[in-house]
Structure formats: C-alpha cells, structure tokens
Design a protein around this motif. Sequence first.
Motif, PDB file in Angstrom:
ATOM      1  N   UNK A  49       8.938  -8.636 -18.752  1.00 58.74           N
ATOM      2  CA  UNK A  49       9.765  -7.561 -19.295  1.00 58.74           C
ATOM      3  C   UNK A  49       9.925  -6.425 -18.288  1.00 58.74           C
ATOM      4  N   UNK A  50       9.321  -6.560 -17.125  1.00 62.35           N
ATOM      5  CA  UNK A  50       9.446  -5.539 -16.084  1.00 62.35           C
ATOM      6  C   UNK A  50      10.795  -5.708 -15.404  1.00 62.35           C
ATOM      7  N   UNK A  51      11.493  -4.612 -15.184  1.00 62.47           N
ATOM      8  CA  UNK A  51      12.812  -4.692 -14.562  1.00 62.47           C
ATOM      9  C   UNK A  51      12.694  -4.747 -13.044  1.00 62.47           C
ATOM     10  N   UNK A  52      13.763  -5.223 -12.409  1.00 65.54           N
ATOM     11  CA  UNK A  52      13.756  -5.278 -10.952  1.00 65.54           C
ATOM     12  C   UNK A  52      13.711  -3.875 -10.349  1.00 65.54           C
ATOM     13  N   UNK A  53      14.268  -2.890 -11.049  1.00 64.93           N
ATOM     14  CA  UNK A  53      14.213  -1.508 -10.555  1.00 64.93           C
ATOM     15  C   UNK A  53      12.761  -1.042 -10.392  1.00 64.93           C
ATOM     16  N   UNK A  54      11.919  -1.382 -11.361  1.00 60.82           N
ATOM     17  CA  UNK A  54      10.493  -1.018 -11.281  1.00 60.82           C
ATOM     18  C   UNK A  54       9.846  -1.750 -10.106  1.00 60.82           C
ATOM     19  N   UNK A  55      10.166  -3.025  -9.949  1.00 58.51           N
ATOM     20  CA  UNK A  55       9.584  -3.812  -8.858  1.00 58.51           C
ATOM     21  C   UNK A  55      10.005  -3.264  -7.497  1.00 58.51           C
ATOM     22  N   UNK A  56      11.274  -2.883  -7.373  1.00 59.43           N
ATOM     23  CA  UNK A  56      11.756  -2.312  -6.105  1.00 59.43           C
ATOM     24  C   UNK A  56      11.082  -0.979  -5.808  1.00 59.43           C
ATOM     25  N   UNK A  57      10.921  -0.157  -6.846  1.00 59.27           N
ATOM     26  CA  UNK A  57      10.398   1.199  -6.676  1.00 59.27           C
ATOM     27  C   UNK A  57       8.885   1.214  -6.432  1.00 59.27           C
ATOM     28  N   UNK A  58       8.143   0.426  -7.228  1.00 55.40           N
ATOM     29  CA  UNK A  58       6.682   0.536  -7.208  1.00 55.40           C
ATOM     30  C   UNK A  58       5.978  -0.690  -6.628  1.00 55.40           C
ATOM     31  N   UNK A  94       5.408   2.859 -22.510  1.00 56.75           N
ATOM     32  CA  UNK A  94       5.977   3.231 -21.221  1.00 56.75           C
ATOM     33  C   UNK A  94       5.711   4.698 -20.906  1.00 56.75           C
ATOM     34  N   UNK A  95       5.720   5.530 -21.950  1.00 56.38           N
ATOM     35  CA  UNK A  95       5.405   6.952 -21.799  1.00 56.38           C
ATOM     36  C   UNK A  95       4.998   7.460 -23.176  1.00 56.38           C
ATOM     37  N   UNK A 124      13.574 -12.841 -14.820  1.00 57.53           N
ATOM     38  CA  UNK A 124      12.412 -12.402 -14.043  1.00 57.53           C
ATOM     39  C   UNK A 124      11.161 -13.076 -14.603  1.00 57.53           C
ATOM     40  N   UNK A 125      10.455 -13.788 -13.719  1.00 56.51           N
ATOM     41  CA  UNK A 125       9.211 -14.448 -14.114  1.00 56.51           C
ATOM     42  C   UNK A 125       8.062 -13.862 -13.319  1.00 56.51           C
ATOM     43  N   UNK A 126       6.902 -13.758 -13.975  1.00 55.91           N
ATOM     44  CA  UNK A 126       5.710 -13.263 -13.297  1.00 55.91           C
ATOM     45  C   UNK A 126       4.672 -14.367 -13.219  1.00 55.91           C
ATOM     46  N   UNK A 127       3.903 -14.340 -12.125  1.00 63.69           N
ATOM     47  CA  UNK A 127       2.903 -15.367 -11.847  1.00 63.69           C
ATOM     48  C   UNK A 127       1.583 -14.687 -11.536  1.00 63.69           C
ATOM     49  N   UNK A 128       0.501 -15.240 -12.055  1.00 66.49           N
ATOM     50  CA  UNK A 128      -0.813 -14.628 -11.871  1.00 66.49           C
ATOM     51  C   UNK A 128      -1.303 -14.701 -10.438  1.00 66.49           C
ATOM     52  N   UNK A 185       1.126  -4.871  -9.069  1.00 64.91           N
ATOM     53  CA  UNK A 185      -0.065  -4.853  -9.926  1.00 64.91           C
ATOM     54  C   UNK A 185      -0.820  -6.181  -9.935  1.00 64.91           C
ATOM     55  N   UNK A 186      -1.003  -6.752  -8.758  1.00 67.76           N
ATOM     56  CA  UNK A 186      -1.792  -7.969  -8.641  1.00 67.76           C
ATOM     57  C   UNK A 186      -1.097  -9.238  -9.098  1.00 67.76           C
ATOM     58  N   UNK A 187       0.202  -9.159  -9.382  1.00 66.42           N
ATOM     59  CA  UNK A 187       0.938 -10.348  -9.787  1.00 66.42           C
ATOM     60  C   UNK A 187       2.166 -10.504  -8.896  1.00 66.42           C
ATOM     61  N   UNK A 188       2.767 -11.690  -8.955  1.00 65.00           N
ATOM     62  CA  UNK A 188       3.948 -11.986  -8.160  1.00 65.00           C
ATOM     63  C   UNK A 188       5.126 -12.222  -9.095  1.00 65.00           C
ATOM     64  N   UNK A 189       6.307 -11.764  -8.674  1.00 63.67           N
ATOM     65  CA  UNK A 189       7.491 -11.812  -9.514  1.00 63.67           C
ATOM     66  C   UNK A 189       8.633 -12.490  -8.781  1.00 63.67           C
ATOM     67  N   UNK A 190       9.312 -13.389  -9.469  1.00 66.37           N
ATOM     68  CA  UNK A 190      10.501 -14.042  -8.948  1.00 66.37           C
ATOM     69  C   UNK A 190      11.684 -13.578  -9.785  1.00 66.37           C
ATOM     70  N   UNK A 191      12.691 -13.021  -9.115  1.00 68.86           N
ATOM     71  CA  UNK A 191      13.895 -12.532  -9.789  1.00 68.86           C
ATOM     72  C   UNK A 191      15.046 -13.455  -9.399  1.00 68.86           C
ATOM     73  N   UNK A 192      15.689 -14.056 -10.394  1.00 66.67           N
ATOM     74  CA  UNK A 192      16.849 -14.920 -10.169  1.00 66.67           C
ATOM     75  C   UNK A 192      18.065 -14.311 -10.849  1.00 66.67           C
TER      76      UNK A 192
END
Length: 197
Positions: free
Chosen positions: A170-179, A6-7, A109-113, A139-146
């Motif tokens: 493993x990506x959090x919704x905060x990252x998805x909202x921000x970036x 992550x850093x 959170x699920x990611x789809x190609x 980043x070129x993928x789609x995410x569903x947050x339930x």
Amino acid sequence: MRVERLSRDKIRFFLSLDDLMDRGIEKEDMWRDIPKVHELFNDMMDQAYQELGFEISGPVAVEVFALPAQGMVVVVTRGRTPSPSDLDELDGDEMYELEVTLEESDQVIFQFNDFEDLVQAAKSLSALIREGGRVYAYRGQYFLVLDTEMELKTLQQGIAVLSEYGEASTITEHVLEEYGKTIWEKDGISGILHYFS
C-alpha cells in the motif's frame, strides 16, 4: 483488511479483493452510495478505533485508490473536531460528513522481505515480463513497481507470480522515491536477470 496510521489525523486501509468479495462488494460499487458500502466504511472505522484509537466526527475526506487486480487503498483524513454546540445540532446518523475522491492506480507495487525473494520473483516473472519495473529499498524491504500498461491477462498472471514471493504493497512510489533508496530506476526486471541469473 489492514489499517495503519499515517499521521495524527490520517489513516490508510488496504482492502484485498477477498475483503470486498466477502461483503458482496464489487470494485465498481465503491463509487456508488449503497448500504453495503456504508456498512463497510462503518466496519473500517470500528477497526480503526479498536486498533489505533482513531475516532471520527465532523468532516472526513476519504480517498479511494483502486489497485489493478489487487484491491483498494482507502485513505481517511479527519477534519476539525466539532465543538459541543455543533454536536447538539447533529442527529446520531450525521456524526460525520464524507468527501470522497476516487482514483485508479496505474501501477502495481509489490514488497519483498528480502532481496532473494525479489530475485526469484523476477526470474519467475521473466517468462511474462522481461522489461520495465523500478526497484527500491525501504525500511528493510525491497519493492518492485510495475506500470500497468500491458495486456490485462499478462498483468493478472504477473500479479499471481509476484504473490508467490511477496505481497501487494500500500506504499506509494512517491514515498519510495522520497524516503527509500532507488536500486533500479528503470528496467529493474532485466537488471536483476542480468546480474543474478
């Protein structure tokens, strides 16, 4: 077990339920100070060193996030690097000290190609869950947050359906909202069904 950087001083592991079962560890064991958990942490640090060159010594903060019916996310942050005089005072068993915090996630959170995988997942999921969900592109993928405020059986069946089309993220919704880009900020499942059925 997957690891990502992550850093410079922070890495993240995703442990599936199978990873834990293979080691004879229950989710609840992560809260306990037992040899199996220490062995798991040492294996994780070995993998982090081999794959990322990430070494630890001195203070380490460990955050454990339990994901409902999926496994765990473990974030390891290294503190200051000890000076040689500090190392002289340490035994071999005391090369690092841990500060552990534990949190239970209230989201799946699920990611789809690709978007079509997400559409098919929503169609299959509609028999169980017709409303709710937020959808993001990142980043070129789609995410569903339930949110997990539903019966455990429904949640487990929903996760099984989603696993056929995507994978737990493993990506959090905060990252998805921000970036990321918000596609549906609420009722994503019904939105997908409305436009793509």
